[in-house]
Each structure stands twice: as structure tokens, then as C-alpha cells.
Design a protein around this motif. Sequence first.
Motif, PDB file in Angstrom:
ATOM      1  N   ARG A 545       0.830  -1.210   0.000  1.00 55.77           N
ATOM      2  CA  ARG A 545       0.000   0.000   0.000  1.00 55.77           C
ATOM      3  C   ARG A 545       0.864   1.260   0.000  1.00 55.77           C
ATOM      4  NH1 ARG A 545      -3.121  -3.516   3.490  1.00 55.77           N
ATOM      5  NH2 ARG A 545      -5.254  -3.752   2.682  1.00 55.77           N
ATOM      6  N   LEU A 546       2.012   1.172   0.662  1.00 55.58           N
ATOM      7  CA  LEU A 546       2.913   2.328   0.730  1.00 55.58           C
ATOM      8  C   LEU A 546       3.896   2.371  -0.437  1.00 55.58           C
ATOM      9  CD1 LEU A 546       3.853   2.247   4.539  1.00 55.58           C
ATOM     10  CD2 LEU A 546       2.287   3.843   3.415  1.00 55.58           C
ATOM     11  N   MET A 570      -5.306   5.902  12.417  1.00 62.47           N
ATOM     12  CA  MET A 570      -4.207   6.755  11.967  1.00 62.47           C
ATOM     13  C   MET A 570      -3.307   6.037  10.956  1.00 62.47           C
ATOM     14  SD  MET A 570      -5.198   9.394  13.381  1.00 62.47           S
ATOM     15  CE  MET A 570      -3.898  10.502  12.856  1.00 62.47           C
ATOM     16  N   MET A 571      -3.259   4.718  11.008  1.00 60.51           N
ATOM     17  CA  MET A 571      -2.484   3.999   9.999  1.00 60.51           C
ATOM     18  C   MET A 571      -3.117   4.226   8.623  1.00 60.51           C
ATOM     19  SD  MET A 571      -1.387  -0.036   9.665  1.00 60.51           S
ATOM     20  CE  MET A 571      -2.945  -0.692   9.109  1.00 60.51           C
ATOM     21  N   ARG A 572      -4.412   4.138   8.579  1.00 58.24           N
ATOM     22  CA  ARG A 572      -5.131   4.380   7.325  1.00 58.24           C
ATOM     23  C   ARG A 572      -4.861   5.799   6.813  1.00 58.24           C
ATOM     24  NH1 ARG A 572      -7.441   1.882   3.014  1.00 58.24           N
ATOM     25  NH2 ARG A 572      -8.970   3.263   2.067  1.00 58.24           N
ATOM     26  N   GLU A 573      -4.875   6.747   7.740  1.00 56.90           N
ATOM     27  CA  GLU A 573      -4.644   8.139   7.361  1.00 56.90           C
ATOM     28  C   GLU A 573      -3.215   8.331   6.860  1.00 56.90           C
ATOM     29  OE1 GLU A 573      -5.549  12.113   6.670  1.00 56.90           O
ATOM     30  OE2 GLU A 573      -6.846  10.383   7.092  1.00 56.90           O
ATOM     31  N   TYR A 574      -2.278   7.652   7.497  1.00 60.23           N
ATOM     32  CA  TYR A 574      -0.877   7.765   7.060  1.00 60.23           C
ATOM     33  C   TYR A 574      -0.720   7.231   5.629  1.00 60.23           C
ATOM     34  CZ  TYR A 574       4.176   7.184   6.843  1.00 60.23           C
ATOM     35  OH  TYR A 574       5.498   7.257   6.457  1.00 60.23           O
ATOM     36  N   ILE A 575      -1.356   6.095   5.334  1.00 59.64           N
ATOM     37  CA  ILE A 575      -1.277   5.522   3.994  1.00 59.64           C
ATOM     38  C   ILE A 575      -1.828   6.503   2.953  1.00 59.64           C
ATOM     39  CG2 ILE A 575      -2.126   3.664   2.500  1.00 59.64           C
ATOM     40  CD1 ILE A 575      -2.190   1.868   5.021  1.00 59.64           C
ATOM     41  N   HIS A 578       0.553   9.453   2.527  1.00 61.50           N
ATOM     42  CA  HIS A 578       1.770   9.050   1.830  1.00 61.50           C
ATOM     43  C   HIS A 578       1.517   8.935   0.327  1.00 61.50           C
ATOM     44  CE1 HIS A 578       5.580   6.969   1.114  1.00 61.50           C
ATOM     45  NE2 HIS A 578       4.897   6.059   0.422  1.00 61.50           N
ATOM     46  N   ASN A 579       0.364   8.417  -0.037  1.00 60.56           N
ATOM     47  CA  ASN A 579       0.036   8.266  -1.455  1.00 60.56           C
ATOM     48  C   ASN A 579      -0.487   9.556  -2.085  1.00 60.56           C
ATOM     49  OD1 ASN A 579       0.189   5.249  -2.480  1.00 60.56           O
ATOM     50  ND2 ASN A 579      -0.499   5.132  -0.345  1.00 60.56           N
ATOM     51  N   HIS A 580      -1.018  10.461  -1.277  1.00 62.10           N
ATOM     52  CA  HIS A 580      -1.566  11.726  -1.783  1.00 62.10           C
ATOM     53  C   HIS A 580      -1.044  12.879  -0.920  1.00 62.10           C
ATOM     54  CE1 HIS A 580      -4.281   9.334  -4.252  1.00 62.10           C
ATOM     55  NE2 HIS A 580      -4.647   8.669  -3.162  1.00 62.10           N
ATOM     56  N   PRO A 581       0.230  13.182  -0.998  1.00 60.17           N
ATOM     57  CA  PRO A 581       0.819  14.204  -0.106  1.00 60.17           C
ATOM     58  C   PRO A 581       0.279  15.608  -0.326  1.00 60.17           C
ATOM     59  CG  PRO A 581       2.385  13.518  -1.809  1.00 60.17           C
ATOM     60  CD  PRO A 581       1.227  12.589  -1.913  1.00 60.17           C
ATOM     61  N   GLY A 950     -15.732 -14.210  -4.353  1.00 60.43           N
ATOM     62  CA  GLY A 950     -15.774 -12.947  -3.637  1.00 60.43           C
ATOM     63  C   GLY A 950     -15.510 -11.757  -4.530  1.00 60.43           C
ATOM     64  N   ILE A 951     -15.511 -10.586  -3.914  1.00 63.93           N
ATOM     65  CA  ILE A 951     -15.323  -9.320  -4.619  1.00 63.93           C
ATOM     66  C   ILE A 951     -13.913  -8.800  -4.341  1.00 63.93           C
ATOM     67  CG2 ILE A 951     -16.096  -6.934  -4.894  1.00 63.93           C
ATOM     68  CD1 ILE A 951     -18.113  -8.940  -5.891  1.00 63.93           C
ATOM     69  N   VAL A 952     -13.222  -8.404  -5.387  1.00 63.27           N
ATOM     70  CA  VAL A 952     -11.870  -7.860  -5.250  1.00 63.27           C
ATOM     71  C   VAL A 952     -11.953  -6.393  -4.841  1.00 63.27           C
ATOM     72  CG1 VAL A 952      -9.690  -7.358  -6.432  1.00 63.27           C
ATOM     73  CG2 VAL A 952     -10.979  -9.441  -6.991  1.00 63.27           C
ATOM     74  N   GLU A 953     -11.175  -6.045  -3.797  1.00 62.08           N
ATOM     75  CA  GLU A 953     -11.082  -4.652  -3.368  1.00 62.08           C
ATOM     76  C   GLU A 953      -9.613  -4.257  -3.468  1.00 62.08           C
ATOM     77  OE1 GLU A 953     -13.661  -2.889  -2.482  1.00 62.08           O
ATOM     78  OE2 GLU A 953     -15.206  -4.425  -2.188  1.00 62.08           O
ATOM     79  N   VAL A 954      -9.305  -3.311  -4.343  1.00 62.33           N
ATOM     80  CA  VAL A 954      -7.926  -2.839  -4.483  1.00 62.33           C
ATOM     81  C   VAL A 954      -7.765  -1.574  -3.646  1.00 62.33           C
ATOM     82  CG1 VAL A 954      -6.121  -2.054  -6.048  1.00 62.33           C
ATOM     83  CG2 VAL A 954      -7.727  -3.838  -6.783  1.00 62.33           C
ATOM     84  N   ASP A 955      -6.930  -1.669  -2.646  1.00 62.77           N
ATOM     85  CA  ASP A 955      -6.726  -0.564  -1.715  1.00 62.77           C
ATOM     86  C   ASP A 955      -5.283  -0.087  -1.806  1.00 62.77           C
ATOM     87  OD1 ASP A 955      -7.282   1.196   0.476  1.00 62.77           O
ATOM     88  OD2 ASP A 955      -6.290  -0.229   1.813  1.00 62.77           O
ATOM     89  N   PHE A 956      -5.063   1.058  -2.452  1.00 63.93           N
ATOM     90  CA  PHE A 956      -3.706   1.585  -2.628  1.00 63.93           C
ATOM     91  C   PHE A 956      -2.747   0.500  -3.141  1.00 63.93           C
ATOM     92  CE2 PHE A 956      -5.469   4.366   0.736  1.00 63.93           C
ATOM     93  CZ  PHE A 956      -5.382   5.583   0.070  1.00 63.93           C
ATOM     94  N   HIS A 957      -3.026  -0.009  -4.301  1.00 61.35           N
ATOM     95  CA  HIS A 957      -2.152  -0.954  -5.016  1.00 61.35           C
ATOM     96  C   HIS A 957      -2.205  -2.380  -4.450  1.00 61.35           C
ATOM     97  CE1 HIS A 957      -0.579   3.087  -5.417  1.00 61.35           C
ATOM     98  NE2 HIS A 957      -0.017   3.009  -4.238  1.00 61.35           N
ATOM     99  N   PHE A 958      -3.014  -2.616  -3.428  1.00 61.80           N
ATOM    100  CA  PHE A 958      -3.015  -3.935  -2.801  1.00 61.80           C
ATOM    101  C   PHE A 958      -4.405  -4.559  -2.893  1.00 61.80           C
ATOM    102  CE2 PHE A 958      -3.550  -6.588   1.076  1.00 61.80           C
ATOM    103  CZ  PHE A 958      -2.627  -7.568   0.739  1.00 61.80           C
TER     104      PHE A 958
END
Length: 1017
Positions: A545-546, A570-575, A578-581, A950-958
Motif C-alpha cells: 500500500r505504501l 491513523m495507519m489508514r490516514e498515514y497511507i 503518503h500516497n496523496h501528499p 468474492g469481490i476484489v477490493e484494491v486498496d492503494f495498489h493492494f
Amino acid sequence: MFLNCHSYHSLRYGTLSIKQLVEQAKTLGIKELVLTDINTVTGIYDFKKECEDHGIKPVPGVEIRKDGRLLYVAIARKFSGIGEINKVITDYNCDGKELEEVAPEFKEVFIIYPMSNIPSELKDNEFIGVRTDELNFLIRPEYEKYISKMVVLHPITFSTDEEYELHKILRAIDHNTLLSKLTKREVCRKSEYFISGQQIAKSFERYPQIIENTNLLLDDCHFEFDFKEVKNKKFYTKSKENDLKLLRRLAYSGLEKRYGLNHEIAGKRVEKELQVIDELNFCAHYLITWDIIRYSNRMGFMHVGRGSGANSIVSYCLGITDICPLELDLYFERFLNLNRQVPPDFDIDWSWQNRDAILEYIFDRYGKDHVAFCGTNVEFKYKSIFREVGKVFGLPKEELDDLTSKSTQRDDSNSVVKVVEKYGKLLEKFPNQRSMHACGILISEEPITHYTALEMPPKGFPIAQFDMNVAEDIKMEKLDILSQRGLGTIKDTVELIKKTRGIDIDIRDTRISKDEQKASEYLATGNTIGCFYIESPAMRGLLRRLKCDNYRILVAASSIIRPGVAQSGMMREYIFRHNHPDQFEYFHPIFEEHLKETYGIMVYQEDVLKIAQYFGGLSLADGDILRRAMSGKGRSIQKLQEVKANFFEKCIEKGHSEMLTAEAYRQIESFAGYSFCKAHSASYAVESYQSLYLKVYYPLEFMVSVINNQGGFYRTEVYIHEAKMSGGIIQNPCVNESEYQTSLQGKDIYLGLMLLQGLETRIAHGIVEEREQNGAYQSLNDFIRRIPVGLETIQTLIFIGAFRFTGKQKNELLIEARLLLINFKPENRGLLLIEEPIQEYRLPRLERNFFEDAFDEIEILGFPVSCSPFDLLQTRYRGSVFVKDLLQFHKKQVKMMAYLIARKHVPTKKGTMYFGTWIDVNGNYFDTAHFPDSLEKYPFQGGGCYLLLGIVEVDFHFPTITIHKMAKMPFIPDPRYAYDQEKQYDIHRQIKEDVSMTFRKPYPQEHEIGLPRSKTL
């Protein structure tokens, strides 16, 4: 009057905590109290503090018992008396010196003998204790002469009838017997609870001298103890001055090696730190740690200095740590500041293979009288409580299992079960036994028995009778000597590379341990299976993700993966940041100014201090109290509340709104409890990079070492799969090729004999040692002559293919083994029937199904080697989508065939959910999420292959698949159990004729010849 009080530190005897004991005494107006727990001083320091808080004079002592029988009560006249008592208990616990009926010569200890153990002569410091129910004995002439040496003995063990029953339960648990079978000798008397001083005085009114003796004894006792004076070893050399000179010389020598000549910034930092270290008298602590590291380096051991100690440039220059504080802007005050009154906490990791050697050096170097492990109290835990209590009430195993597996919140008409649950709840938080702290070592200036008695656990290193919290209270800080398997993997890999390729690798070279290009590519894609700290599914997902492709991001990732940070959001917020500075706003300008590197988010413990100081206006000392209290290192809830109130007050003074302040405090709270200090994360990141570098460039050597170190997040099968994906050819164990551990020959990886379930360690080592001494085994016959094994072991080795070098099929080898061992007795190993001249016999051709080997491997190793789990499926369907394509299916439904690698359950408000890790038929990994509603209909059914929908969920490249349906897919029928009866009979008849002709004796029955589980011949 109360010279003999027990707390619950009298394990499986007392029922009162120290706090309860003192509070009850205060309620009755008692002014003096003596704590005499059985054979332990565990509670004396907490007792002193608690008594002084309640205006009671504390007196420490110990009740000396042997085999449950009271010998005498020892009461310290002054603190040095505790050391004398500790020495007696330590000699008994650690050296096996017997406890005598009569107390040894004590200088500063009063002895009180019970009426049941009066010695022939009493010394000046010795008395006889008389209970109120023993007063009638004093009219006898043989006791009357002792009245001048008698004192009141009114033991305290419980406070209510309910607690008396609890005491009896504890005694039954201790004796591993039924409650109904306890004898009077095994429990305390029913009078052992607090009564008023007036009641005691009235009982002894005919014997005022006994009352007077008791008061004089108490008046003569004093518990003087300085909680502020550091008890650790004071000097490494012989003086403070010489310590500073040595530390300065070593620091500047290391400064030149680390930074070269004339590095102005580093030089100033070293000098600043040395001044603080000297002012706080911590030179010896640094030098002792340096000395241990020096020994480690001399022995060729790898270590990692982590924790806040890596914030110190002096630690870096001494080689204690390998993290440059200047590079990462690590701040020394997090480790040591003038407000800190306890020694700095160095956490040092060694390989699990080397830790005992380090411990032995410490005990030898600093003296066994001055070194001990910190103790810890193991409490009664939920499941063990009900099992232990249920046993003493005589509940059968089935009901005990039911008790420990179900919630106590239920309607149960069974009266015994209700009683068990009632007393089980009362036992929660009770200490059950003392144990060894996992890593904390105490090194004291005075002999350590000056402060505590020692015990000797099976591990072989003595332990103190108090825990780390008490050690910190009395200013005896521990040194953490830790172990881990990651370092063992790195060390073994380097050695294996040297052996197989002749290449020497300096794994400490920072060009390897930081930002190596190819290793960074692996890092960004989460290709980190087997690598220290970064191989778990959650961590691999975070790395992807990072797009983590450098050391600094890895340092941050090592901290934000911690539970509290993730749960706070806060981990979610950090990701995201980091991806959208450029798509976020800072919480406050102070956050932007001081946390710019981490996008305004508190990632490290140092960040908590920064925000507490700059946003909240707290002093550095209060900020550290806040951090320590939230991380569980501070035990005072009241102190935490004071600091919190101070934080809110100072924030309002600085003009922050209450809402803003509350949110800032929430973020502090979520991070301080679980986050790493930055230096700790940096240390982990270096080791992660080291292992990743080895995985990238030497994958086979690395995976073999991972397997041999038995460490990591996954089971052995996964690391074998990784080796296979890296080009390794996996070979089953072989008695002529395999070592005890897994070994590498070219690209051939021979699984170690240690992996065989059911094969004794002794036999496994013996197979290798005999081969090394006397050459390879020539045949099954030769092996049986040389190795003392029985039929079951031989069958295991045959089924796994360990005799394939003979060229014979397993089935033929099984029959041969039976014939060889048919009349075998261990004492006649040299007289096997096969040694006699015998007629050659011929066995019929025995056909074998290809998949039989795979099922043998599953049974013996736990996983197939000769084929993939997918090859064993009844269906040829392998899924419509594969891992390599998942990024293209965001928000789309996919159907996949997958093999389960790992799963983790997570409690939620709606029930338990799971995260799964799988491989597809191509061997690539992917992750799934299983919510409670899905699991209710489609639960996990053990290991194996599943069809997933199932359904694929792509979350920040993952990509992750949210599973809606899944079904475990059946394997083909086990071919070892499927055979043709008529064909089997014909083969049996042929073997019978051959064997009968050969040995001229009746043919053994099928169970004798050992066709195991009716396997196909």
C-alpha cells in the motif's frame, strides 16, 4: 501484635493482596504490621509503601516452612536482616542446602518458633509464639519456664468465611487433591483473621509479659530503605572518574570509526551526551553493556541493539547499536534526560542459538552473587482457574472441558458448577506461581540477596522473587537480554553462503542493510516471506500500500503496523497521506512544523513527546510520564490522570479549544500505548533489510536457514514452497544425504530428519553421526545393523522415502524390514536372523500408485513434497482468475481455487472475522477477508484447498478479496487404503510361500508382518 501476616504472595495459601491486608489493619487501628509470607520476600517493598501511605509501621519478615511444616518465623530487626533471611532461602532454593529445624545464627533477625517446634535452647534473639487457642498449655510446668521468652502469635491468612473456603481451595490445588481429602495439617486454622488489639490483650491479660515482649520486639524493628538510591552496579572500573575516562576514550574512538575525523556535529553530540551520562551516574551502565557486546563480537555472535538506547550517539560509537542518530534525527532526550532517575533501558537481541552463552558470560563476569533474572508473577488465568478449581471439587474431565470452553454467563442448575465459578472469579489476578522474566537481567552493586531471595527454575539461571515493576521501584533497573530467530537466520545464511559459494558477506555493511535497489523492489511488492518482522500478511499488505521502496518508509511502517495505531485509524490516514501528499491538511501548524516527515501524524513515541511539549506545553519530564504511563510502564493511574489534567490545562492556556485538545489527546493516547520509539523501528528496519538482501541474492541459502531456525510467521511448508519458487529442488529426507537440519547441495534441498513427525531427536542425530563415522548405509539391512531402531521408526523412514537409494520400492522395503526384525530383541542386535546363511527369496512385483507418496508425506511431514496440493484435488478446475491479474478486477466478482496458508481471527462487534492468506495454482500469494455473516454459512474447515467466490477490493495498489462463499475441495481418495481384496490375497499367499520356504517356520500373520493400515502392496 500481628507478627505473622500472609498475603497472596504466600502462593496457594494466602487470600489477601498487600493492599487489602494493610487496609484491613488500618480499619482496626493497627499501628504496626509484620509481613511474613511463606519462604518469600516478594511483597515487602509494596508492603512498605502501602503501610506508610496508611500511617502504619511496616516490618518485613519471612515464614520459614519445609514440606509444608512451619519451622519458625524470621522477622528483620533492620533491613540488613532481610539479607540474612534471603541468604538462607536462597541456599535452600538454589544450592539444595536443607532448612534446619533450628534457625541459623542471625545478627539482625528475631526468630519466633511455634509451640510445635520449640528448640532445646533459645538464643537472645529467639522467642516462642503463642496463639490464643494455645494459652491453656501455659499452665503446664514444661511451658511455664518459657513465658519470659514468649510473644503473641496471631497469624493472618484470610478475612471472611468465604475467603477461608478460598484458602482451602488453594491448598487443595497446591496438593493436587480433592477438597474433601485435605487434612487439618494442610490448611490454616479458622482463627487466622484480623481481630482488634483489645481482643488480643484481653485474651492474654493473665500473661502481660507476653504482651510486653511482643511490643518490645516490634519497637526494636525498623524497615529503613532508600527507594531513590540506585541499586545497580555503580562502577565498571573502580571509580566514577575512571569510568568516565574509559567511556570517553571508547566514545571518541568509535566516533572516529563511525564518522571519520573532524565531524563537528557528531563530536558536539557525543560531548553533550557524555555530560548527561556522567551527571546521572550512568557511565557504568553504558560500560557494562559495551563489555557484553565486546564479548559477543569476540565470539562472532550477531546482535541488534534496539529500543530507545539507539537514540544515543554514544551507544552508536560504542557499537551497542548500529543506528546513526544523526541520520534519522533521533533525539537523545527520549532515552536519557536530567529528569530521568532510572538507568537507561538497553534492549539487545541475540540469536536464540547464542543467548545462553551471553547469559553465562554475564553471570561469570559479574559474579553469581550479583546477577539474577528478574522474576515475574504468573497469575491464575481464566481457563486454568476453572480447570484447577473444578478438579478439587471432583468434576470429571468432560465437565472441566465444558467449563473452560464456555462463558460463565449462563443458566446452569448444577450447584457444584456454580460454586466453581464463584470461587474461580475470586481467584482472578491471584499469583499462581513465580517464574522468570523473559529477558530482564539484574546486576547489583551489593550481593543481590541483600534485596531478594533467589529461586532456581529449570532453565538454570537464578531469579529474583520480585517482578520488573518492583525492581524499577527500588531503583534496580534491568538489562534486557533478548533472543530472536531472525538473527539466527541471518547468521546461518551468511555461513551457508560461505560454505556453498565461498563468498564472504559483511552483512553489517550499510550498503546492504539500507536502500539496496533490488531489495527495495522486493520490499515495494511485499515479496518478503521469511524476512524478519516484514513477512506477516498485514505487513506485506502495508508495504504494498505504501509502495515502500526505501529505508525511511520502512522505519515508519515498522511503527504504524502496531495494533493501537491501526485501530485508531491513523495507519489508514498515514497511507492516504503518503500516497496523496498534496490532498490533506495538517491538524495544526505545530503538527506540520514538528511532524512534517510523517505527514503530521504521530508515528513514533518521540512524536508523542514532541506534541506533548510543543502543542500541550508539558515539560519533557511530564511528557515522558505520559508516554510511559500509556505504554504500561507507569503503574500509577492517579499520576496519569494528573498529567492528563495538566495537558488539558496547558492547552487551554495556549489558546487551544477543548475539542482540538481532546482530539490531540486521543491521538496521543492511541499512539503512546503501542507505537515504537523511532530508534526501535529503525533497528528492526535494518535487520529486515539484511534478511531481505539475503533472500533476494541467495534465496536457497536463505530459505534453508529460515527452515532450520524454525522461526517466522508461517509454518515450514510455506518456506519450502518459497524455496521451490526460487528454483530449489526439494528432496525428501534420506538416511544417506540428509542432516539433522535441512541442507543444501547445489539446487537440491534435502529436508532435515528433524522435520519427521514421530522420529526421536536422539535417533535423528544418531543416524547422521553413525554415517559420518562409518560411512554411508549400503542397504536397509546395513542400516538396521548400525542404528538401534524399532519397526515403527523404520516404517516412518521407509514411507518418507529415506531408503530410496536402495532402488527398492517402499512396499518391498516394508516386508524386508519385517523379516529382518521378526525375532529382533535390542540385546541381540548383533545376532539378526539375516546374518545366518539363508536361502534367497523372491517377492512378487508390487505396484504402487503415484499419489501414495504424497499422502505418506502429508502424514509424516504435514504437507506434500512430491506434488502440489492442487494435484491431489478430485477436480481439474483451477479457478477463473489468478493472482497476477487481480489488480484488473477491482470491485468485480472472481472465482478462485486456492490453498490455505494462514488465517487470523479478529474479534468485532458483530462477531469474529478472519483474514486468510492463500496461494493459487501458480504459487502466488493473495489475501482474503471473511466477515461474520459469511463465516456463519461458509466457515473454514481446516487446511487444504478451497473454492473461493468474492469481490476484489484494491486498496492503494493492494488487492484483497472479500469472500462471500467458499467450499473446501475434496482430495482424491487415499490410494493407500484402496486395494483389490482378491489381488491382495494372492500376493499374501505368494509371500507366505516364499517366507515359509526360506525360514522353514510357520508364516506370521498379517499383523505380524506389519502391512500397516492395510496399505496396498
